[in-house]
Structures are given as structure tokens and as C-alpha cells.
Design a protein around this motif. Structure first.
Motif, PDB file in Angstrom:
ATOM      1  N   ILE A  16       0.822  -1.213   0.000  1.00  0.00           N
ATOM      2  CA  ILE A  16       0.000   0.000   0.000  1.00  0.00           C
ATOM      3  C   ILE A  16       0.860   1.268   0.000  1.00  0.00           C
ATOM      4  CG2 ILE A  16      -0.369   0.285   2.492  1.00  0.00           C
ATOM      5  CD1 ILE A  16      -2.965   0.658  -0.404  1.00  0.00           C
ATOM      6  N   PHE A  17       2.043   1.236   0.640  1.00  0.00           N
ATOM      7  CA  PHE A  17       2.930   2.397   0.569  1.00  0.00           C
ATOM      8  C   PHE A  17       3.401   2.615  -0.866  1.00  0.00           C
ATOM      9  CE2 PHE A  17       3.068   2.560   5.147  1.00  0.00           C
ATOM     10  CZ  PHE A  17       3.443   3.862   5.431  1.00  0.00           C
ATOM     11  N   TYR A  48       5.932   4.893  10.564  1.00  0.00           N
ATOM     12  CA  TYR A  48       4.577   4.324  10.542  1.00  0.00           C
ATOM     13  C   TYR A  48       4.553   3.220  11.585  1.00  0.00           C
ATOM     14  CZ  TYR A  48       0.366   1.990   8.802  1.00  0.00           C
ATOM     15  OH  TYR A  48      -0.888   1.423   8.696  1.00  0.00           O
ATOM     16  N   PHE A 100      -3.005   4.751   5.060  1.00  0.00           N
ATOM     17  CA  PHE A 100      -2.525   3.522   4.413  1.00  0.00           C
ATOM     18  C   PHE A 100      -3.435   2.330   4.728  1.00  0.00           C
ATOM     19  CE2 PHE A 100       1.093   6.377   4.822  1.00  0.00           C
ATOM     20  CZ  PHE A 100       1.420   6.505   3.471  1.00  0.00           C
TER      21      PHE A 100
END
Length: 434
Positions: A16-17, A48, A100
Motif C-alpha cells: 500500500i505504501f 509508521y 494507508f
């Protein structure tokens, strides 16, 4: 390049990043779970995790990206400057929610793995989706979040050189019935004629006779019109051909008919051609393989794109079948009953398989609207439809996304229920390409 620190670098985190930061915002990323490496890094960096390491750019992580499998999650909708969002964070976080985890939830179609009631065609319905229930189905929220996130990045890292992607438009055309009356078998032609008489469809009877007697052209033979408009507006166009055997739901001309085969060959010369796997192919690998080989035998080229007939697909099974058959692009991601963004995005993305917890090579191209949705489900006139199309296009243009529309060849026929829709298609191309 932005360095991402997390206490654990999972496949979900990487996926997702890379989608948000690299594929959407065009910023390369690298990852580390070593605190000393993160602290020593002099360039842009984001942590994160659960608590900040210091005064760095920090996003408090939700547990979703560190889990495996699927769980029933409680989702509470908040607002980020009037944009719906969920998975709220705390005051220490640089943005008010976990962008995210929320993006992963929508793009992975997490909710479609949870127990749900399917419609009569075995499909997940728009009405059961979070986006529909919370009123943001017609907004590509993942892309909106990403660009709001970009503004925050620019404030924190003003010296970094940022790139910006370009808006893109793709017109896709499904060929469910290449011809209304021509090139059908004798039995189907007689059956159709008797059915029209029995139901007192006088206009159909007259048209059927005129077409079969070569007095007028078949109304669904609109392919020259599509190609002329493609050339006029310089539009990327993909035709998805149904080549399955005849069933109640697959009523196209038989591929044994030379006119149909010639039509497909001709389209290959002027546009991209993809497979339209038949109604019962959703969980039938042998059937999709047969139809893929059948169409490849006509085009003499490997097929890389497909869209399921009736938009019938089941996650992850259908996509796993496509991957096994080396299909690289799927265009089925949308709803039959509603316009909007099924996966919350107008950016093509790689399918993430929650069964195996991996990013797959299948690229999913989500479409924003379909002609039959506007006409049959929403009961809109061509003029009303143009307003909805303009709104959706503006949403995509605002985030420089990819605007994909789905029409059928019969839509340009101006015949029966499609009166006025030929003009609409050209008006849509003007809007989409302006």
C-alpha cells in the motif's frame, strides 16, 4: 526517495505504501525496521508505527497492515477537511487517520471477503459496500486522500522535487451482441421473429425483416462509428469480445460465423481487443482458458486484457484464475447498479490476494460508469446521464487519475431503448478528452 520506518515491514505495508506514495504520487520509497538507520537518514522520512521515535513525520498505524487474513472490523467514519475517512489516529499523528490502512481496506476489496448476500447473478452489490452506505461511492477517496497527503508532505519536506502524474482517459466497449439480427442461426432468427410477433413488437418485426433482406444495416453494427470517434478524439479504446458458447446469458453471434471472426480481426487492426469471459466462467478455469484460446486463434496475438460478462467475479477466485491464465489486466472493477469507484480509486492497481497475502501481477483497471447502469438501473435520460458523467470525470481530473467508461456497441445504435445515446457517447468523449 522517502524512507519509511515501521516496527514490522509486512507485504501489506510494502504494497500500500508503494501504491499510494510511488504509483499515485510518483515518489520512490524504501523501507527499514531499524531505528538507527531511520534516525541516521538525512532525507525525507516517515515513521509508521504505534508511537513516534522523536519529532519526525509520524503516522500512527492501525493494526490492519500487520494482520493476516480477514476479520470483521468496526469502521467509524470521520472527516478530513470535509473528506470522509476512517481508522482515526491521535494528536501525535501528522494526519488525523491512517491513510494507508484505510486505502488498503478499499483497494484490496477487504469487505468482499467478508460474509455477504450476493445478488441474483452472484455478485457483491454496491448497497453492501462501505462507500455506498457512507455516501462516498462517487468520489475516488483514495486518490483524494493521497493528494491531500502530498500537500502535507510538501509542507514538511519543501526541498524535495515532486513530480505530478497526468490525467488519462480510456473508452472500453463490451461486445455482448455484435449484431441484433444478422448472422444468427436459422433457429435463433425464426425464434426471435416469432417471439417479436407474439409480444406484438411490431417495430422489431419490421427491423428484423429489413435487416435480413439487406434493406437496412444491422442496428448493432456500430463499429465504424466507434472507430471514427476514436480517431476524431484520439481516444484509447479497448473492445472486449464475448466468444463463449450460447447460453441464456451469452447470446452473441457464434464465432463459427465468418462475419463475426472477420469483425474481430478488423478491430485488432485499429484498436486493442480483450476477452469478455462468458457468464458461467466466474469460477471455471477451463471455460476461460477455452474462450481465451478461441479468441487468440482469431486475433493471432496473445490476449492480456479481460472483463467479466455481467461483471460477474468473485474475490479472490476469479482473479486467481485470470492470473493462472496469464491475463495481465482486468477491467471488471465496478458495479452494474451504481456509478462510482468500487475500490475507492481511479488509479489502476495491482490485485492484492488476501488469501496468500501477496501482491499479484494482475493489474486492475477500475471503471467509473457503465451505459446500462445509467439507462437501465438509474433510469436516467441521455441529458441527465451527461451531467453524472461530467461530475465523475471532474472527480477524476481533480486528482489526475484514469477515467474509464464502459459502453456497449448497441448503445450507438439509436435503436429502441438506446435512442439519443449515440449523441451522448460523442458528448462524453468531448468532456473526457477536453
Amino acid at each position: 526517495m522517502i524512507l519509511i520506518y515501521s516496527h514490522k515491514i509486512t507485504p501489506r505495508v510494502r504494497y500500500i505504501f508503494k501504491h499510494i506514495v510511488t504509483r499515485t504520487l510518483l515518489i520512490p520509497v524504501s523501507f527499514t525496521s531499524k531505528v538507527e538507520e531511520f534516525v541516521a537518514h538525512n532525507g525525507p522520512k516517515i515513521s509508521y508505527t504505534k508511537t513516534p521515535l522523536g519529532n519526525e513525520f509520524f503516522i500512527k498505524s492501525n493494526d490492519l497492515l500487520f494482520e493476516q487474513g480477514v476479520n470483521d472490523l468496526e469502521i467509524i467514519i470521520n472527516k478530513w477537511d470535509n473528506v470522509p475517512c476512517f481508522f482515526a489516529t491521535n494528536v501525535k499523528s501528522s494526519i488525523p487517520f491512517d491513510i494507508f490502512a484505510a486505502s488498503f481496506y478499499l483497494i484490496s476489496r477487504y469487505e468482499e471477503y467478508l460474509p455477504h448476500v450476493k445478488d441474483i447473478h452472484g455478485r457483491f452489490t454496491a448497497e453492501q459496500s462501505l462507500a455506498f452506505k457512507k455516501g462516498f461511492l462517487e468520489k475516488p477517496v483514495v486518490d483524494i486522500w493521497a493528494f491531500k497527503f502530498l500537500q502535507v508532505l510538501k509542507e514538511n519536506f519543501p526541498d524535495y522535487e515532486y513530480s505530478r502524474r497526468s490525467y488519462n482517459y480510456i473508452s472500453t466497449v463490451d461486445i455482448d451482441n455484435a449484431f441484433a439480427y444478422k448472422n444468427k442461426s436459422f433457429v435463433r432468427s425464426v425464434g426471435g421473429f416469432l417471439n417479436d410477433i407474439f409480444r406484438f413488437r411490431i417495430l422489431n418485426v419490421i427491423s428484423r425483416l429489413a435487416v435480413n433482406l439487406n434493406i437496412k444495416a444491422d442496428p448493432y453494427n456500430t463499429f465504424d462509428q466507434f472507430l471514427a470517434l476514436k480517431k476524431k478524439y484520439k481516444v484509447k479504446t479497448i473492445f472486449f469480445f464475448l466468444v463463449g458458447d450460447y447460453t441464456t446469458f451469452d447470446t452473441n453471434v457464434s464465432v463459427a460465423k465468418s462475419k463475426y471472426r472477420l469483425l474481430i480481426k478488423e478491430m485488432v487492426d485499429y484498436a486493442r481487443v480483450g476477452l469478455h469471459p462468458s457468464y458461467f466462467s466466474m469460477q471455471n478455469s477451463a471455460l476461460i482458458k477455452k474462450e481465451k484460446e478461441r479468441l487468440e486463434g482469431i486475433t493471432n496475438t496473445p490476449l492480456k486484457s479481460s472483463r467479466q460478462h455481467y461483471l460477474r467475479f468473485s474475490l479472490p477466485e476469479t482473479y486467481q484464475l485470470l492470473i493462472d491464465l496469464e491475463i495481465e489486466e482486468d477491467y471488471s472493477m465496478g458495479y452494474a447498479s451504481n456509478v462510482g469507484f468500487r475500490a475507492g480509486t481511479c488509479t489502476p492497481f495491482y490485485f492484492y490476494d488476501l488469501d496468500f497475502e501477496i501482491q499479484t501481477p494482475l493489474k486492475v483497471f477500475p471503471f467509473a460508469l457503465m451505459d446500462t447502469t445509467l439507462n437501465d438501473y438509474m433510469k436516467l435520460t441521455p441529458k441527465q446521464s451527461l451531467g453524472r458523467i461530467r461530475d465523475l470525470r471532474n472527480e477524476v481530473k481533480a486528482v489526475n487519475g484514469t477515467f474509464i467508461t464502459l459502453f456497449h456497441n448497441e448503445t450507438l445504435s439509436d435503436y429502441l431503448r438506446w435512442k439519443g445515446w449515440k449523441r451522448l457517447y460523442e458528448s462524453m468523449l468531448k468532456i473526457a478528452t477536453s
